[in-house]
Write a protein that holds these residues in place. Structure first.
Motif, short mmCIF file in Angstrom:
data_model
loop_
_atom_site.label_atom_id
_atom_site.label_comp_id
_atom_site.label_asym_id
_atom_site.label_seq_id
_atom_site.Cartn_x
_atom_site.Cartn_y
_atom_site.Cartn_z
N LYS A 1 2.79 10.71 9.66
CA LYS A 1 2.36 9.31 9.65
C LYS A 1 1.10 9.08 8.80
CE LYS A 1 5.58 7.74 12.33
NZ LYS A 1 6.61 6.83 11.78
N GLU A 2 0.47 10.16 8.36
CA GLU A 2 -0.70 10.01 7.49
C GLU A 2 -0.31 9.34 6.16
OE1 GLU A 2 -4.23 12.72 5.39
OE2 GLU A 2 -2.59 13.70 6.49
N ALA A 3 0.99 9.28 5.91
CA ALA A 3 1.46 8.63 4.68
C ALA A 3 0.90 7.23 4.55
CB ALA A 3 2.99 8.58 4.68
N TYR A 4 0.88 6.50 5.65
CA TYR A 4 0.44 5.10 5.58
C TYR A 4 -1.06 4.99 5.37
CZ TYR A 4 5.14 3.72 6.72
OH TYR A 4 6.50 3.54 6.66
N LYS A 5 -1.82 6.02 5.70
CA LYS A 5 -3.25 6.01 5.38
C LYS A 5 -3.45 6.07 3.86
CE LYS A 5 -4.73 8.21 9.70
NZ LYS A 5 -5.45 9.37 10.31
N TRP A 6 -2.63 6.88 3.21
CA TRP A 6 -2.73 6.96 1.75
C TRP A 6 -2.19 5.70 1.09
CZ3 TRP A 6 -5.64 10.27 -0.80
CH2 TRP A 6 -6.07 11.41 -0.13
N TYR A 7 -1.15 5.12 1.66
CA TYR A 7 -0.68 3.84 1.13
C TYR A 7 -1.76 2.77 1.28
CZ TYR A 7 4.13 5.69 1.06
OH TYR A 7 5.26 6.41 0.78
N GLU A 8 -2.46 2.82 2.41
CA GLU A 8 -3.54 1.86 2.64
C GLU A 8 -4.65 2.04 1.61
OE1 GLU A 8 -5.98 -1.09 4.19
OE2 GLU A 8 -3.90 -0.65 4.73
N SER B 1 0.40 -4.43 -1.32
CA SER B 1 0.11 -4.29 0.10
C SER B 1 0.56 -2.90 0.52
CB SER B 1 0.84 -5.36 0.93
OG SER B 1 2.23 -5.08 1.00
N VAL B 2 0.33 -2.57 1.78
CA VAL B 2 0.77 -1.27 2.28
C VAL B 2 2.29 -1.16 2.21
CG1 VAL B 2 0.88 0.22 4.31
CG2 VAL B 2 -1.23 -0.98 3.76
N TRP B 3 2.98 -2.28 2.41
CA TRP B 3 4.44 -2.28 2.42
C TRP B 3 5.03 -2.53 1.04
CZ3 TRP B 3 6.44 -0.25 6.61
CH2 TRP B 3 5.75 -0.36 7.82
N GLN B 4 4.36 -3.31 0.22
CA GLN B 4 4.87 -3.63 -1.11
C GLN B 4 4.19 -2.73 -2.13
OE1 GLN B 4 4.02 -7.60 -2.57
NE2 GLN B 4 5.92 -7.67 -3.76
N ARG B 5 4.90 -1.68 -2.54
CA ARG B 5 4.26 -0.63 -3.33
C ARG B 5 4.88 -0.46 -4.71
NH1 ARG B 5 5.07 1.76 1.73
NH2 ARG B 5 6.62 3.20 0.86
N SER B 6 5.48 -1.48 -5.25
CA SER B 6 5.99 -1.40 -6.61
C SER B 6 4.82 -1.25 -7.57
CB SER B 6 6.80 -2.66 -6.94
OG SER B 6 6.05 -3.82 -6.65
N LEU B 7 5.08 -0.63 -8.72
CA LEU B 7 4.01 -0.32 -9.66
C LEU B 7 4.00 -1.20 -10.90
CD1 LEU B 7 4.14 3.59 -9.47
CD2 LEU B 7 2.55 2.05 -8.32
N TYR B 8 5.08 -1.91 -11.19
CA TYR B 8 5.16 -2.78 -12.36
C TYR B 8 5.30 -4.21 -11.88
CZ TYR B 8 6.02 1.69 -14.59
OH TYR B 8 5.90 2.99 -15.02
N ASN B 9 4.17 -4.90 -11.79
CA ASN B 9 4.13 -6.19 -11.11
C ASN B 9 3.57 -7.30 -11.98
OD1 ASN B 9 5.00 -4.87 -8.70
ND2 ASN B 9 2.89 -4.31 -8.24
N VAL B 10 4.00 -8.51 -11.67
CA VAL B 10 3.37 -9.71 -12.21
C VAL B 10 2.57 -10.34 -11.08
CG1 VAL B 10 3.77 -12.04 -13.08
CG2 VAL B 10 5.09 -10.14 -14.00
N LYS B 11 1.31 -10.57 -11.33
CA LYS B 11 0.41 -11.06 -10.29
C LYS B 11 0.75 -12.48 -9.89
CE LYS B 11 -4.51 -11.56 -9.25
NZ LYS B 11 -5.88 -11.45 -9.80
N GLY B 12 0.61 -12.76 -8.59
CA GLY B 12 0.70 -14.13 -8.11
C GLY B 12 2.07 -14.56 -7.64
N LEU B 13 3.08 -13.70 -7.74
CA LEU B 13 4.42 -14.07 -7.29
C LEU B 13 4.49 -14.05 -5.76
CD1 LEU B 13 6.69 -12.06 -9.79
CD2 LEU B 13 5.90 -14.43 -9.96
N LYS B 14 5.24 -14.99 -5.22
CA LYS B 14 5.42 -15.05 -3.77
C LYS B 14 5.97 -13.72 -3.27
CE LYS B 14 7.72 -17.74 -0.14
NZ LYS B 14 8.61 -18.90 0.14
N ALA B 15 5.38 -13.21 -2.21
CA ALA B 15 5.76 -11.89 -1.71
C ALA B 15 6.12 -11.98 -0.23
CB ALA B 15 4.63 -10.89 -1.92
N GLN B 16 7.38 -11.71 0.09
CA GLN B 16 7.83 -11.61 1.47
C GLN B 16 9.06 -10.71 1.50
OE1 GLN B 16 8.49 -15.89 1.98
NE2 GLN B 16 10.71 -15.56 1.99
#
Length: 718
Positions: A501-508, A518-533
């Protein structure tokens, strides 16, 4: 009696005084002195002498621009000091402080020079006061210039430590100013401010040429590009788009904005605290040395080199290139002139967005190294930049040759070995990359850069447990090049697969450092400001017509897919991205990165014809359209997609009554036949297939609805 009286009064018998007494002499002396004082007062009071005219004569000898003639000006005229130029404002990063030992040495030299030449200076002052404007000035100038040239030659041959003025001029003129380009992680100014003996490895970027092809049908890309964010192939993991040569872009490439980092100074996950890291950086900065770019010959033409370099610094790229070309023609043996030519071509390529000009720069960088008596720092900088520009053009193998040359010339420099390892990874040669990093770690066991890359390679080999300590220790080192989202990503993924479970500490921590949205949204190629859910409805996407069409024609889509399963099962290819813990999962792809697979569509013509009406899907160059079949006993590890620029639709075709489910972020859902689920796969998701029969779905990726038309045209394919 009368005679006696006259004699007593000092007279003579004939009526004449015989001489002055002592008191009379003193009286006359005082009178003359007072007359002199009053004469001086009169001269000043009534302005009998024009002092402005005198100062005007001295003004022609004002060499340092301070408005008057003084000792410093005399030093310039005597060749002890160069004429000062109005200082250009420089950033603190471009300045170098003189070490105390050097400073005292320089100061003592100046003091000795002042003492030894005081008489000569005074004579110049005296001559200036008594000469007419212009009289003898040309002769003095010529003799002084001769002395300066002679001194400069002697300095170049015998002195290792420059004087204070020389040092400041070299800092101002030799260090190129940084300029920003869309691609690079480090420019020449960064190299100049770093210790070239321990040059940090640059972050890797997608090879995107200046003339990037934006036409969807002509885009060159890998049909086997990864669907999701966990990959074993370094090249695919990092390359957003492939190189396309000789095609002029119609529009500038859309940039992707990194997520803003939050404060993580109190985080105790990384071995070094933020304060310690800053202290380390400060200490390292003090120890850094400026590179030596001039050989003995180049020092004799330094003024000409400086003049050309100043043009380049001021952004007058064309003029700078012409100036350096003239210098190269006049002094073909000058390494610094040729390096300046390469830099100017490099700058001009950026300005023109021209691959052809950039290739000229690459060739010129290579020419620098072939010249005689090239300073080692200049060799390092030239080859380093050459390799970087080759990677930028997508010429990975050419870059690899350049990096190999660097390692051969400087075998003790582990930073070049690190770069070479990256070069191997970029062409998919993990085996040689692994050997390089093993060699680095044998020489420098605490090299964090080598550790994170070695850990990455081990994880790609599915040696999950072995990869964890290397990734973790590398990140904890805080070494340059380690604070990269990919390494947080892969460390967390490795820990998840080990059930830690230490994985989420590193994600954090990755989130706090700005690598993840975010901790849950971990994509690396992003456009800033897009609605995220994580989960979306059809109405929220705006693609209601597409959803209605899929649900209305779901049986047609299903039947064509089943026919392929029955007759052409080989068209379903096993998932090969190392996303499965266990089981059997295969896919049949119709569109990849916005390109239609014509052969595949011949097997499902009605389905493909149906989709042609929806460019938000068929034109999504960051997604796929495909059938996906998963057999019982399959578990897909938690993973995230590579980008936040798409949404993923799942249309249920053959769904067992129970045993199949999908989790996105913290919510589980199940499929239904003929119904569409929509989620953002840049959020962590996981799949279980524990049913008694296979599960068949149809996957349609669409552009994120908030992307503009221009962004959809210009974002590189993934």
């Amino acid at each position: 009696m009368a005679d006696d009286t006259e004699t007593k009064h000092g007279g003579s018998k004939n009526g004449k005084k015989e001489g002055l007494s002592g008191s009379s002499f003193f009286t006359w002396f005082m009178v003359i002195a007072l007359l002199g004082v009053w004469t001086s007062v009169a001269v000043v009071w009534f302005e009998l002498v024009d002092y402005e005219e005198v100062l005007g004569k001295l003004g022609i000898y004002d060499a340092d621009g301070d408005g008057d003639f003084d000792v410093e000006d005399a030093k310039v005229l005597l060749g002890l000091k160069e004429r000062s130029v109005p200082a250009q404002p420089t950033s603190p990063d471009s300045e170098e402080t003189i070490q105390p030992a050097d400073k005292s040495h320089v100061e003592s030299e100046h003091k000795n020079a002042d003492v030894e030449l005081e008489e000569e200076i005074q004579s110049v002052l005296h001559e200036a006061l008594h000469s007419q404007p212009g009289e003898g000035h040309e002769d003095v100038d010529e003799s002084i210039n001769d002395q300066w040239q002679e001194k400069e030659e002697v300095h170049g041959e015998t002195f290792e430590a420059p004087t204070t003025d020389d040092l400041l001029r070299e800092l101002e003129n030799e260090i190129p100013e940084a300029y920003e380009t869309p691609d690079s992680d480090q420019k020449d100014a960064d190299l100049l401010t770093d210790d070239l003996g321990a040059m940090e490895s640059e972050p890797y970027e997608a090879p995107v040429s200046y003339e990037y092809d934006m036409d969807v049908e002509k885009t060159v890309s890998d049909p086997e590009a990864p669907e999701d964010g966990v990959h074993g192939d370094y090249n695919e993991d990092h390359v957003e788009s492939k190189h396309t040569e000789d095609v002029v872009a119609n529009e500038p490439e859309e940039s992707e904005m990194p997520v803003q980092a939050e404060d993580y100074s109190n985080d105790d996950l990384v071995g070094k605290s933020e304060k310690e890291t800053e202290q380390d950086k400060t200490e390292k900065a003090k120890k850094k040395k400026k590179p030596k770019l001039l050989n003995k010959f180049d020092k004799t033409i330094k003024a000409e080199l400086d003049a050309a370099e100043k043009l380049r610094k001021k952004g007058k790229v064309e003029e700078a290139l012409r100036a350096f070309e003239e210098l190269v023609n006049q002094y073909p043996q000058s390494p610094r002139a040729r390096y300046g030519k390469a830099q100017s071509e490099d700058d001009l390529a950026e300005k023109m967005r021209s691959n052809e000009m950039l290739q000229k720069a690459i060739n010129t960088y290579d020419e620098v190294v072939s010249l005689p008596n090239v300073p080692s720092d200049l060799i390092k900088m030239s080859l380093k930049r050459e390799a970087d520009r080759q990677q930028f053009l997508g010429r990975m193998r050419g870059s690899l040759v350049t990096l190999q040359k660097l390692v051969q010339l400087f075998p003790s420099d582990t930073s070049f070995k690190n770069d070479l390892g990256v070069g191997y990874l970029l062409i998919g040669d993990n085996s040689n990359a692994k050997k390089v990093y093993e060699e680095v770690l044998s020489l420098a066991p605490n090299d964090g850069f080598a550790k994170v890359h070695y850990g990455f390679i081990l994880k790609a080999e599915n040696k999950i447990a072995e990869s964890i300590p290397y990734l973790k220790e590398g990140l904890e080192s805080g070494d340059p090049g380690t604070d990269d989202g990919r390494f947080y990503f892969h460390l967390g993924d490795a820990l998840q697969r080990m059930g830690d479970k230490e994985a989420y500490k590193w994600y954090e921590l990755g989130y706090q450092r700005g690598h993840f949205a975010s901790v849950w949204q971990r994509s690396l190629y992003n456009v800033k400001g897009l609605k995220a859910q994580p989960w979306w409805t059809a109405r929220e996407t705006g693609y209601t017509e597409l959803v209605k069409s899929l649900e209305k024609n779901w049986k047609l889509i299903r039947d064509e897919g089943l026919a392929v399963m029955d007759k052409k099962r080989s068209l379903f290819l096993p998932e090969d991205e190392n996303l499965r813990e266990k089981g059997d999962w295969s896919q049949f792809t119709l569109w990849q990165q916005g390109r239609k697979n014509e052969n595949a569509c011949k097997s499902v013509p009605k389905t493909c014809a149906l989709l042609e009406r929806f460019p938000e899907a068929t034109g999504c160059r960051r997604g796929q359209i495909k059938y996906s079949i998963m057999h019982p006993g399959t578990h897909v590890w938690p993973h995230t997609g590579p980008t936040n620029c798409r949404l993923r639709m799942h249309l249920g075709l053959v769904i067992p009554k129970e045993g199949c489910r999908i989790r996105c972020a913290q919510e589980n859902r199940t499929w239904e036949e003929g119904k569409v689920l929509i989620f953002d796969d840049s959020f962590e998701h996981e799949v279980w297939q524990d049913a008694e029969n296979y599960r068949l779905i149809f996957i349609v990726d669409v552009w994120h609805p908030e992307l503009t038309a221009q962004q959809r045209r210009t974002l590189p394919a993934i």
